[in-house]
Design a protein around this motif. Structure first.
Motif, PDB file in Angstrom:
ATOM      1  N   ASP A  85       0.831  -1.203   0.000  1.00  0.00           N
ATOM      2  CA  ASP A  85       0.000   0.000   0.000  1.00  0.00           C
ATOM      3  C   ASP A  85       0.868   1.257   0.000  1.00  0.00           C
ATOM      4  OD1 ASP A  85      -2.657   1.244   0.133  1.00  0.00           O
ATOM      5  OD2 ASP A  85      -1.956   1.928   2.107  1.00  0.00           O
ATOM      6  N   GLY A 140       0.081   3.686  -9.453  1.00  0.00           N
ATOM      7  CA  GLY A 140       0.166   2.516  -8.582  1.00  0.00           C
ATOM      8  C   GLY A 140      -1.022   1.583  -8.691  1.00  0.00           C
ATOM      9  N   VAL A 141      -2.167   2.114  -9.121  1.00  0.00           N
ATOM     10  CA  VAL A 141      -3.361   1.269  -9.269  1.00  0.00           C
ATOM     11  C   VAL A 141      -3.669   0.971 -10.730  1.00  0.00           C
ATOM     12  CG1 VAL A 141      -4.417   1.904  -7.091  1.00  0.00           C
ATOM     13  CG2 VAL A 141      -4.859   3.297  -9.094  1.00  0.00           C
ATOM     14  N   SER A 142      -2.785   1.382 -11.629  1.00  0.00           N
ATOM     15  CA  SER A 142      -2.981   1.093 -13.052  1.00  0.00           C
ATOM     16  C   SER A 142      -2.240  -0.188 -13.419  1.00  0.00           C
ATOM     17  CB  SER A 142      -2.468   2.262 -13.899  1.00  0.00           C
ATOM     18  OG  SER A 142      -1.058   2.305 -13.847  1.00  0.00           O
ATOM     19  N   ASP A 143      -2.386  -0.580 -14.675  1.00  0.00           N
ATOM     20  CA  ASP A 143      -1.678  -1.770 -15.162  1.00  0.00           C
ATOM     21  C   ASP A 143      -0.232  -1.458 -15.538  1.00  0.00           C
ATOM     22  OD1 ASP A 143      -3.813  -3.455 -14.797  1.00  0.00           O
ATOM     23  OD2 ASP A 143      -4.604  -3.161 -16.825  1.00  0.00           O
ATOM     24  N   LEU A 194       1.788  -3.321  -8.920  1.00  0.00           N
ATOM     25  CA  LEU A 194       1.414  -3.096  -7.528  1.00  0.00           C
ATOM     26  C   LEU A 194      -0.043  -3.455  -7.239  1.00  0.00           C
ATOM     27  CD1 LEU A 194       3.356   0.202  -6.881  1.00  0.00           C
ATOM     28  CD2 LEU A 194       3.916  -2.086  -6.038  1.00  0.00           C
ATOM     29  N   ALA A 195      -0.960  -3.090  -8.118  1.00  0.00           N
ATOM     30  CA  ALA A 195      -2.373  -3.405  -7.887  1.00  0.00           C
ATOM     31  C   ALA A 195      -2.581  -4.915  -7.856  1.00  0.00           C
ATOM     32  CB  ALA A 195      -3.246  -2.755  -8.955  1.00  0.00           C
ATOM     33  N   TYR A 196      -1.914  -5.620  -8.769  1.00  0.00           N
ATOM     34  CA  TYR A 196      -2.000  -7.083  -8.789  1.00  0.00           C
ATOM     35  C   TYR A 196      -1.403  -7.668  -7.516  1.00  0.00           C
ATOM     36  CZ  TYR A 196      -1.025 -11.906 -10.076  1.00  0.00           C
ATOM     37  OH  TYR A 196      -0.947 -13.277 -10.073  1.00  0.00           O
ATOM     38  N   ILE A 225       2.067   1.778  -3.462  1.00  0.00           N
ATOM     39  CA  ILE A 225       0.993   2.327  -4.294  1.00  0.00           C
ATOM     40  C   ILE A 225       0.857   3.825  -4.044  1.00  0.00           C
ATOM     41  CG2 ILE A 225      -1.515   2.326  -4.629  1.00  0.00           C
ATOM     42  CD1 ILE A 225      -1.417  -0.729  -4.195  1.00  0.00           C
ATOM     43  N   TRP A 235      -1.176  -6.225  -4.590  1.00  0.00           N
ATOM     44  CA  TRP A 235      -2.063  -5.913  -3.467  1.00  0.00           C
ATOM     45  C   TRP A 235      -3.231  -6.897  -3.428  1.00  0.00           C
ATOM     46  CZ3 TRP A 235      -7.034  -4.796  -2.207  1.00  0.00           C
ATOM     47  CH2 TRP A 235      -7.255  -4.240  -0.941  1.00  0.00           C
ATOM     48  N   ALA A 236      -3.851  -7.138  -4.591  1.00  0.00           N
ATOM     49  CA  ALA A 236      -4.987  -8.058  -4.656  1.00  0.00           C
ATOM     50  C   ALA A 236      -4.559  -9.480  -4.278  1.00  0.00           C
ATOM     51  CB  ALA A 236      -5.601  -8.039  -6.049  1.00  0.00           C
TER      52      ALA A 236
END
Length: 95
Positions: free
Chosen positions: A30, A40-43, A47-49, A33, A51-52
């Motif tokens: 986090d 940070g939350v884009s492709d 990082l988004a992947y 991100i 985090w999920a």
């Protein structure tokens, strides 16, 4: 500790690790991100992947509340001078 005394003796330490390690990993991701902002939350970054995936792994070995419950039982038994091998631990995997 598991290497020297075994899993049964290290039950409390294992529960502590299962609570702290996934939460800290999620917090670090986090922070990363936050550093990247919208990217940070884009492709554009993984990082988004990450985090999920890490959030899902927190549930894979049982919810945090299960590990907190088992740790509390072990600590109460220790302070009440009860044998910790008699503490009924929750099952976190399919039976």
């Amino acid at each position: 500790m598991m290497d020297t005394v075994g899993n049964k003796v290290a039950k409390a330490e294992i529960a502590m690790i299962k609570i702290v390690a996934p939460n800290m990993a999620l917090k670090i991701i986090d922070w990363a991100i936050q550093v990247y902002g919208g990217a940070g939350v884009s492709d554009d970054t993984p990082l988004a992947y990450m985090w999920a995936l890490q959030r899902t792994l927190r549930l894979a070995d049982g919810p945090d509340e299960v590990h907190r419950n088992s740790l509390a039982k072990l600590e109460l038994a220790r302070h009440m001078k009860l044998p910790t091998d008699k503490v009924q631990m929750p099952i976190t995997r399919g039976a």
